[in-house]
Design a protein around this motif. Structure first.
Motif, PDB file in Angstrom:
ATOM      1  N   VAL A 230       8.652   2.620  14.654  1.00  0.00           N
ATOM      2  CA  VAL A 230       7.722   3.732  14.799  1.00  0.00           C
ATOM      3  C   VAL A 230       6.420   3.178  15.379  1.00  0.00           C
ATOM      4  O   VAL A 230       6.179   1.962  15.331  1.00  0.00           O
ATOM      5  N   GLY A 231       5.585   4.033  15.923  1.00  0.00           N
ATOM      6  CA  GLY A 231       4.275   3.606  16.406  1.00  0.00           C
ATOM      7  C   GLY A 231       3.270   3.473  15.277  1.00  0.00           C
ATOM      8  O   GLY A 231       3.485   3.945  14.161  1.00  0.00           O
ATOM      9  N   ARG A 232       2.180   2.763  15.557  1.00  0.00           N
ATOM     10  CA  ARG A 232       1.017   2.686  14.665  1.00  0.00           C
ATOM     11  C   ARG A 232       1.305   2.050  13.305  1.00  0.00           C
ATOM     12  O   ARG A 232       0.581   2.274  12.343  1.00  0.00           O
ATOM     13  N   ILE A 233       2.395   1.252  13.215  1.00  0.00           N
ATOM     14  CA  ILE A 233       2.594   0.465  11.992  1.00  0.00           C
ATOM     15  C   ILE A 233       1.359  -0.396  11.758  1.00  0.00           C
ATOM     16  O   ILE A 233       0.916  -0.565  10.620  1.00  0.00           O
ATOM     17  N   ASP A 234       0.822  -0.948  12.838  1.00  0.00           N
ATOM     18  CA  ASP A 234      -0.466  -1.633  12.827  1.00  0.00           C
ATOM     19  C   ASP A 234      -1.543  -0.558  13.056  1.00  0.00           C
ATOM     20  O   ASP A 234      -1.728  -0.113  14.176  1.00  0.00           O
ATOM     21  N   ASN A 235      -2.233   0.004  12.022  1.00  0.00           N
ATOM     22  CA  ASN A 235      -2.231  -0.609  10.721  1.00  0.00           C
ATOM     23  C   ASN A 235      -2.004   0.449   9.629  1.00  0.00           C
ATOM     24  O   ASN A 235      -2.427   0.302   8.508  1.00  0.00           O
ATOM     25  N   LEU A 236      -1.298   1.528   9.990  1.00  0.00           N
ATOM     26  CA  LEU A 236      -1.085   2.581   9.007  1.00  0.00           C
ATOM     27  C   LEU A 236      -0.120   2.154   7.903  1.00  0.00           C
ATOM     28  O   LEU A 236      -0.132   2.736   6.814  1.00  0.00           O
ATOM     29  N   ALA A 237       0.704   1.137   8.154  1.00  0.00           N
ATOM     30  CA  ALA A 237       1.544   0.616   7.072  1.00  0.00           C
ATOM     31  C   ALA A 237       0.672   0.040   5.964  1.00  0.00           C
ATOM     32  O   ALA A 237       0.951   0.238   4.773  1.00  0.00           O
ATOM     33  N   ALA A 238      -0.394  -0.666   6.330  1.00  0.00           N
ATOM     34  CA  ALA A 238      -1.297  -1.224   5.318  1.00  0.00           C
ATOM     35  C   ALA A 238      -2.070  -0.124   4.607  1.00  0.00           C
ATOM     36  O   ALA A 238      -2.288  -0.202   3.390  1.00  0.00           O
ATOM     37  N   VAL A 239      -2.493   0.898   5.344  1.00  0.00           N
ATOM     38  CA  VAL A 239      -3.162   2.044   4.720  1.00  0.00           C
ATOM     39  C   VAL A 239      -2.236   2.679   3.689  1.00  0.00           C
ATOM     40  O   VAL A 239      -2.625   2.946   2.545  1.00  0.00           O
ATOM     41  N   HIS A 240      -0.992   2.915   4.084  1.00  0.00           N
ATOM     42  CA  HIS A 240      -0.006   3.561   3.217  1.00  0.00           C
ATOM     43  C   HIS A 240       0.288   2.713   1.976  1.00  0.00           C
ATOM     44  O   HIS A 240       0.300   3.226   0.851  1.00  0.00           O
ATOM     45  N   ALA A 241       0.509   1.426   2.169  1.00  0.00           N
ATOM     46  CA  ALA A 241       0.829   0.544   1.039  1.00  0.00           C
ATOM     47  C   ALA A 241      -0.332   0.474   0.049  1.00  0.00           C
ATOM     48  O   ALA A 241      -0.134   0.554  -1.173  1.00  0.00           O
ATOM     49  N   GLY A 242      -1.549   0.315   0.564  1.00  0.00           N
ATOM     50  CA  GLY A 242      -2.711   0.262  -0.321  1.00  0.00           C
ATOM     51  C   GLY A 242      -2.944   1.563  -1.050  1.00  0.00           C
ATOM     52  O   GLY A 242      -3.213   1.588  -2.256  1.00  0.00           O
ATOM     53  N   LEU A 243      -2.831   2.656  -0.330  1.00  0.00           N
ATOM     54  CA  LEU A 243      -3.066   3.981  -0.912  1.00  0.00           C
ATOM     55  C   LEU A 243      -2.080   4.272  -2.041  1.00  0.00           C
ATOM     56  O   LEU A 243      -2.466   4.700  -3.134  1.00  0.00           O
ATOM     57  N   LEU A 244      -0.793   4.034  -1.786  1.00  0.00           N
ATOM     58  CA  LEU A 244       0.219   4.308  -2.813  1.00  0.00           C
ATOM     59  C   LEU A 244       0.107   3.332  -3.982  1.00  0.00           C
ATOM     60  O   LEU A 244       0.378   3.705  -5.133  1.00  0.00           O
ATOM     61  N   SER A 245      -0.307   2.100  -3.718  1.00  0.00           N
ATOM     62  CA  SER A 245      -0.528   1.148  -4.811  1.00  0.00           C
ATOM     63  C   SER A 245      -1.641   1.632  -5.734  1.00  0.00           C
ATOM     64  O   SER A 245      -1.529   1.528  -6.960  1.00  0.00           O
ATOM     65  N   LEU A 246      -2.704   2.175  -5.149  1.00  0.00           N
ATOM     66  CA  LEU A 246      -3.807   2.690  -5.952  1.00  0.00           C
ATOM     67  C   LEU A 246      -3.385   3.928  -6.734  1.00  0.00           C
ATOM     68  O   LEU A 246      -3.671   4.056  -7.933  1.00  0.00           O
ATOM     69  N   ILE A 247      -2.690   4.842  -6.066  1.00  0.00           N
ATOM     70  CA  ILE A 247      -2.247   6.069  -6.722  1.00  0.00           C
ATOM     71  C   ILE A 247      -1.296   5.765  -7.880  1.00  0.00           C
ATOM     72  O   ILE A 247      -1.373   6.378  -8.957  1.00  0.00           O
ATOM     73  N   ASP A 248      -0.404   4.784  -7.686  1.00  0.00           N
ATOM     74  CA  ASP A 248       0.618   4.480  -8.684  1.00  0.00           C
ATOM     75  C   ASP A 248       0.164   3.486  -9.746  1.00  0.00           C
ATOM     76  O   ASP A 248       0.913   3.198 -10.681  1.00  0.00           O
ATOM     77  N   ASN A 249      -1.049   2.953  -9.614  1.00  0.00           N
ATOM     78  CA  ASN A 249      -1.527   1.947 -10.558  1.00  0.00           C
ATOM     79  C   ASN A 249      -1.740   2.550 -11.948  1.00  0.00           C
ATOM     80  O   ASN A 249      -2.547   3.456 -12.122  1.00  0.00           O
ATOM     81  N   LYS A 250      -1.020   2.045 -12.907  1.00  0.00           N
ATOM     82  CA  LYS A 250      -1.119   2.560 -14.287  1.00  0.00           C
ATOM     83  C   LYS A 250      -2.082   1.740 -15.142  1.00  0.00           C
ATOM     84  O   LYS A 250      -2.454   2.146 -16.239  1.00  0.00           O
ATOM     85  N   ASP A 251      -2.478   0.571 -14.646  1.00  0.00           N
ATOM     86  CA  ASP A 251      -3.413  -0.260 -15.401  1.00  0.00           C
ATOM     87  C   ASP A 251      -4.839   0.246 -15.167  1.00  0.00           C
ATOM     88  O   ASP A 251      -5.231   0.463 -14.018  1.00  0.00           O
ATOM     89  N   LYS A 252      -5.594   0.421 -16.227  1.00  0.00           N
ATOM     90  CA  LYS A 252      -6.884   1.115 -16.107  1.00  0.00           C
ATOM     91  C   LYS A 252      -8.109   0.220 -16.325  1.00  0.00           C
ATOM     92  O   LYS A 252      -9.230   0.719 -16.322  1.00  0.00           O
ATOM     93  N   LYS A 253      -7.920  -1.076 -16.477  1.00  0.00           N
ATOM     94  CA  LYS A 253      -9.084  -1.893 -16.841  1.00  0.00           C
ATOM     95  C   LYS A 253      -9.967  -2.265 -15.648  1.00  0.00           C
ATOM     96  O   LYS A 253     -11.178  -2.449 -15.795  1.00  0.00           O
ATOM     97  N   ASN A 254      -9.384  -2.389 -14.438  1.00  0.00           N
ATOM     98  CA  ASN A 254     -10.133  -2.855 -13.280  1.00  0.00           C
ATOM     99  C   ASN A 254     -10.639  -1.703 -12.421  1.00  0.00           C
ATOM    100  O   ASN A 254     -10.029  -0.632 -12.372  1.00  0.00           O
ATOM    101  N   THR A 255     -11.756  -1.944 -11.753  1.00  0.00           N
ATOM    102  CA  THR A 255     -12.243  -1.010 -10.735  1.00  0.00           C
ATOM    103  C   THR A 255     -11.634  -1.421  -9.405  1.00  0.00           C
ATOM    104  O   THR A 255     -11.913  -2.514  -8.890  1.00  0.00           O
ATOM    105  N   CYS A 256     -10.771  -0.564  -8.870  1.00  0.00           N
ATOM    106  CA  CYS A 256      -9.955  -0.894  -7.695  1.00  0.00           C
ATOM    107  C   CYS A 256     -10.324   0.026  -6.531  1.00  0.00           C
ATOM    108  O   CYS A 256     -10.589   1.209  -6.727  1.00  0.00           O
ATOM    109  N   ILE A 257     -10.310  -0.542  -5.335  1.00  0.00           N
ATOM    110  CA  ILE A 257     -10.772   0.188  -4.150  1.00  0.00           C
ATOM    111  C   ILE A 257      -9.786  -0.011  -3.001  1.00  0.00           C
ATOM    112  O   ILE A 257      -9.326  -1.134  -2.761  1.00  0.00           O
ATOM    113  N   VAL A 258      -9.478   1.066  -2.304  1.00  0.00           N
ATOM    114  CA  VAL A 258      -8.784   0.989  -1.024  1.00  0.00           C
ATOM    115  C   VAL A 258      -9.791   1.373   0.051  1.00  0.00           C
ATOM    116  O   VAL A 258     -10.326   2.492   0.046  1.00  0.00           O
TER     117      VAL A 258
END
Length: 428
Positions: A230-258
């Protein structure tokens, strides 16, 4: 989550994000669906522990974050950075050019696309359009994804260019202009085309930021459907991976940023790019809203860490000689830690050790990349961000083939493992 389903989610995200603006729109929708609250830069921010927030900057970059239960002076900020833009062509003002009744649009190359890959495929336009309003500083704004096979850049036939298979040098002002219509009356208007699509009056259009994009949809391919094409893997794959990691993060102790910046492909020196104070100002505002004083804020920065996530190079089976002889990343062998003696990447011994340990504990494979010593590689938001904020960090990403082509190739396993690795980072 099944890794192939996750890859299909990425393809859908990219197919629906034909420009940096729609990458932000679709990211915003995902965040809202998952309980995040949008903040405006012009408002006073009131943040609380456990809160989930995001802010969009100039429509083309966004910063999503969760507030941890622990003090930022104890944990620092956990940041996954990426960028929303990809190489393409910008449509210039007054773009109509009549060549013997053939209407082509005047464009300007954005970033570093592989030009020949844009030829002979259906293209369209995406971006934003500004309309006249009563307030000059608040024009009406419309986002447009022209959902039609609209344009094409036709190749010159081999009979008129017999040396084409020996390599061709393209002139970006002459050879890559997209063809849109035949106009015998010479009255074609690009603004009118846009106005009709948006159902607005042509004379109300003041300006636009529009780019070309390929209409071909992404797909899984390979014997086991192990590759993402697909096109634009660089760099929407990183956007997608970071975004879903933040959304799915169940640990609440750290302040996390995408942090999803714009304009990385052209140097990052815009107000929404990494070579600006935008991330520093965000961290300042988070710190202030949480009641941290300057001493606590500086302590937080000293304990913070950035994963600058951008695509890496896989070895190419037809060009093995182009890769470093002892560091040979491959598709589906794991996310890649990127290093460079000239500090085009921010990875050093310490930050690599951090990622190696995170990956080892989570049983996630990782690889290393360095350029051949006689080839100059690219760079990322990593060094630029470090020039703005004193923060430790690493450069890494998933390996690609055909980087900066209109259609790139990645591994299903690699994208899923990057998502898992960022998730581990947010938890530690």
């Amino acid at each position: 989550m099944n890794k192939q389903n996750f890859a299909k989610q990425l393809i859908k995200f990219i197919d629906e994000s034909p420009s940096n603006y729609f990458a932000c729109i679709n990211s915003k929708n995902l965040l809202l669906e998952n309980g995040f609250t949008e903040l405006l830069e012009s408002d006073t921010w009131k943040l609380k522990k456990g809160g989930k927030y995001f802010v969009v900057v100039n429509d083309s970059s966004f910063f999503a974050f969760t507030i941890g239960s622990k003090k930022i002076s104890d944990t620092g900020f956990k940041i996954a950075g990426s960028h929303t833009d990809s190489p393409s062509f910008l449509i210039k003002p007054n773009p109509e050019i009549n060549k013997k009744d053939f209407i082509v649009l005047n464009t300007e190359v954005y970033g570093g696309p592989i030009l020949y890959t844009w030829f002979d495929r259906p293209l369209s336009i995406s971006g934003r359009v500004f309309l006249e309003s009563d307030n000059p500083f608040q024009p009406e704004k419309k986002f447009i994804n022209y959902d039609k096979d609209l344009l094409i850049i036709p190749s010159l036939c081999i009979h008129q260019n017999r040396e084409v298979n020996n390599g061709v040098a393209f002139n970006a002002q002459k050879d890559t202009l997209p063809f849109i219509t035949i106009d015998r009356e010479n009255n074609f208007s690009f603004k009118k085309l846009i106005a009709n699509y948006l159902n607005v009056k042509e004379d109300k259009i003041l300006s636009y930021d529009l780019t070309l994009y390929s209409r071909e949809k992404g797909t899984l391919l390979g014997e086991k459907e192990e590759f993402i094409s697909v096109g634009r893997i660089d760099n929407l794959a990183a956007v997608h991976a970071g975004l879903l990691s933040l959304i799915d993060n169940k640990d609440k102790k750290n302040t996390c940023i995408v942090a999803a910046f714009d304009n990385e492909e052209v140097g990052s020196n815009t107000m929404q790019g990494a070579d600006s104070p935008v991330l520093k100002l965000l961290l300042d505002r988070i710190s202030n809203a949480l009641g941290a004083d300057e001493e606590e804020y500086q302590k937080a920065l000293s304990k913070s860490f950035l994963i600058s996530t951008d695509a890496a190079h896989s070895i190419h089976p037809n060009y093995l000689e182009k890769s470093d002889p002892t560091n040979e990343p491959k598709l589906n062998y794991g996310p890649v830690i990127k290093m460079a003696a000239n500090k085009a990447y921010i990875t050093d011994g310490y930050s690599r050790a951090v990622i190696e340990k995170l990956a080892k504990d989570a049983k996630i494979p990782v690889q290393t990349f360095v350029n051949r010593s006689d080839l100059k590689g690219g760079s990322t938001i990593g060094p630029i961000t470090q020039s703005q904020i004193k923060i430790s960090g690493v450069d890494m990403g998933i390996p690609l083939l055909s980087m900066h082509s209109v259609r790139e190739l990645a591994g299903v396993d690699d994208h899923y493992n990057l998502y898992k690795l960022i998730g581990e980072f947010f938890k530690k």
